[in-house]
Design a protein around this motif. Structure first.
Motif, PDB file in Angstrom:
ATOM      1  N   GLU A   1       0.813  -1.213   0.000  1.00 43.60           N
ATOM      2  CA  GLU A   1       0.000   0.000   0.000  1.00 43.60           C
ATOM      3  C   GLU A   1       0.853   1.273   0.000  1.00 43.60           C
ATOM      4  N   ASN A   2       1.916   1.264  -0.777  1.00 44.63           N
ATOM      5  CA  ASN A   2       2.794   2.416  -1.000  1.00 44.63           C
ATOM      6  C   ASN A   2       3.690   2.753   0.187  1.00 44.63           C
ATOM      7  N   ASP A   3       3.131   2.979   1.372  1.00 42.68           N
ATOM      8  CA  ASP A   3       3.945   3.455   2.487  1.00 42.68           C
ATOM      9  C   ASP A   3       3.973   2.483   3.668  1.00 42.68           C
ATOM     10  N   LEU A   4       3.514   1.253   3.436  1.00 36.80           N
ATOM     11  CA  LEU A   4       3.499   0.250   4.496  1.00 36.80           C
ATOM     12  C   LEU A   4       4.333  -0.959   4.102  1.00 36.80           C
ATOM     13  N   ALA A   5       4.563  -1.842   5.058  1.00 37.55           N
ATOM     14  CA  ALA A   5       5.273  -3.102   4.802  1.00 37.55           C
ATOM     15  C   ALA A   5       4.458  -4.246   5.401  1.00 37.55           C
ATOM     16  N   LEU A   6       4.354  -5.324   4.644  1.00 38.45           N
ATOM     17  CA  LEU A   6       3.642  -6.531   5.082  1.00 38.45           C
ATOM     18  C   LEU A   6       4.675  -7.589   5.425  1.00 38.45           C
ATOM     19  N   ILE A   7       4.626  -8.111   6.641  1.00 41.71           N
ATOM     20  CA  ILE A   7       5.635  -9.050   7.136  1.00 41.71           C
ATOM     21  C   ILE A   7       4.966 -10.356   7.549  1.00 41.71           C
ATOM     22  N   GLY A   8       5.427 -11.476   7.005  1.00 45.72           N
ATOM     23  CA  GLY A   8       4.863 -12.764   7.383  1.00 45.72           C
ATOM     24  C   GLY A   8       5.539 -13.894   6.615  1.00 45.72           C
TER      25      GLY A   8
END
Length: 504
Positions: free
Chosen positions: A269-276
């Motif tokens: 989402e442009n300015d976020l990071a998804l971690i998993g």
């Protein structure tokens, strides 16, 4: 088109990616199809993934060569079919000799590059992290990395687009509708559906029932159908956290852990990071799944092992967890449980088959759907052949499957749209953004503004064309506006949505 028919060919239980994919393929082969989903489309596992269309690099360690090859081939097919919601992403894998030797990583990446007939995506390369910009956020102790290609996907919209295509070809799609009972009578299934809001019941007949209920697949077989099965799913919980993006560039990272698991750190989402993600056996109710403190601590430690910026729980913007309904192959390690899929067909004297799907992953949903219908061919000898390999999903019919070119064309066509808004519409809706915008000629024509990019016109479009019934259907699945809204903005939107429902 099929509403009111005496007998449907297929009754599909479950509105995740497999159910929607089978509905689409079947409707395109000339079968009459009805699908029911007890919640919203993609509300369960199919919207709680790592958002990747990938071959599954780590599956090579478990000798899942057929699955990896199929997934890599499908990666190319899906990239062509929906370039607005699927796009290439480069992954940086810092080498840590304490986890896997360099030769093993190189071998795995060589196979990954060549096993699936890669065409459009660039191959693997080695990076010197001391000089490459990709090394800037990583700790100084990591001097070398491998970079390879996979693809990002908006998982919930992938499900939605399959359902849209199925409906466009005549399938009936019923959300918030539970399958309360199925029984065989004289070679035909008698199916009872219950509207979960009103309690209204409807009974239909079908020649075949397809059980794509995911974590509830055995429940459908045993409780709803009253049958037995020798197969079962193994529920494995996978949790993710979302934090503000903490590096420059569009690349993602893949890091290794001493327990041999790998963790993805992806731009989101442009300015976020998804971690998993985590891999933990789960025995509770699938609808109650949530990330716990142990998993969050595990993910934070995995990232902090590699990156200079140290994350803490206060950095977490959001977390989510999903239950993977993996086919139970008796593997002791949850990470080693196969991600492949199998079918079970229960028929009564070659009539009224019940096809149940065990396992599967988002990347291979289209092939799974194709194989499922091939299994049903003996029951529908006049069914047309498979067709989805060369077909685009709704909104994906852009010239040369080039999203950037399409976005440029849309900016020229709608010069009054701000860039971020034009990109948002192009990403989510592709060529369907023409339908969304309709006669709009200015931003004011989009109606009430609820947040930075959410306007009334888009919300109404989702209500009328994409089965959005509740505010969270819009904010969490059909879009990700909810991640960028204040609590006050969410309340205002919810109140407006409710007033629209009352007016309707």
């Amino acid at each position: 088109m099929n509403k009111g028919t005496d007998i449907y060919d297929l009754f599909i239980i479950g509105g995740g990616v497999n159910g929607a994919g089978i509905a689409r393929d079947a409707a395109g082969r000339g079968l009459s199809v009805i699908l029911c989903e007890k919640d919203d489309l993609a509300q369960g596992t199919s919207s709680r993934s790592g958002k990747l269309v990938h071959g599954g690099l780590r599956y090579l360690e478990y000798y899942e060569f057929r699955l990896v090859r199929e997934a890599l081939i499908e990666r190319e097919v899906l990239l062509e079919s929906a370039p607005h919601i699927i796009w290439p992403m480069r992954f940086v894998l810092p080498h840590n000799p304490a986890d896997r030797p360099a030769w093993l990583v190189r071998l795995g990446l060589f196979l990954y590059d060549h096993l699936g007939g890669r065409k459009r995506l660039p191959g693997t390369r080695t990076l010197n992290l001391k000089t490459a910009p990709e090394g800037a956020p990583l700790k100084d102790e990591y001097g070398k990395a491998f970079e390879y290609s996979d693809c990002w996907v908006d998982d919930a919209r992938l499900v939605l687009l399959n359902a849209l295509d199925a409906a466009g070809r005549g399938a009936e799609i019923h959300t918030r509708t539970a399958c309360s009972s199925i029984r065989r009578e004289e070679g035909i299934w008698i199916v009872e559906m219950t509207d979960t809001a009103s309690g209204t019941k409807r009974t239909v007949k079908a020649r075949c029932v397809v059980n794509t209920a995911g974590p509830w697949v055995n429940d459908i077989i045993r409780r709803v159908a009253g049958l037995n099965s020798s197969r079962s799913v193994r529920l494995v919980k996978g949790s993710h956290i979302i934090v503000p993006k903490f590096w420059e560039g569009r690349q993602a990272y893949l890091v290794q852990n001493p327990d041999k698991r790998v963790i993805f750190i992806n731009p989101y989402e442009n300015d976020l990071a998804l971690i998993g993600t985590t891999d933990i056996p789960y025995e509770g109710h699938p609808e109650d799944v949530a990330a716990d403190s142990t998993e969050i601590d595990y993910l934070l430690k995995s990232v902090n092992r590699y990156f200079k910026q140290q994350l803490v729980p206060a950095d977490i913007v959001h977390s989510f967890s999903g239950v993977r309904p993996l086919y139970d192959d008796s593997a002791e390690n949850p990470s080693a449980v196969t991600r492949d899929y199998i079918f079970e067909v229960d028929a009564d004297n070659n009539k009224a088959p019940l096809l149940s799907v065990f396992g599967g992953k988002i990347t291979t949903f289209r092939k799974l759907s194709e194989h499922a219908l091939d299994r049903l061919k003996p029951f529908f000898p006049n069914m047309r052949p498979g067709w989805t390999a060369k077909a685009q999903l709704p909104g994906g019919d852009m010239a040369n499957a080039d999203f950037e070119q399409f976005l440029g064309d849309m900016r020229a066509k709608y010069p009054w749209l701000p860039f971020d808004l034009a990109k948002h519409y192009a990403r989510l809706y592709g060529t369907r953004m023409h339908d969304l915008l309709g006669s709009a000629r200015s931003v004011s024509d989009l109606g009430t503004r609820f947040s930075k990019l959410l306007y009334e016109r888009e919300a109404q479009f989702l209500r009328t064309t994409e089965w959005a019934l509740w505010p969270e259907d819009v904010l969490e699945r059909r879009t990700k506006h909810g991640l960028h809204m204040t609590e006050e903005e969410r309340v205002v939107f919810t109140n407006w949505w409710t007033s629209q429902q009352v007016a309707a």
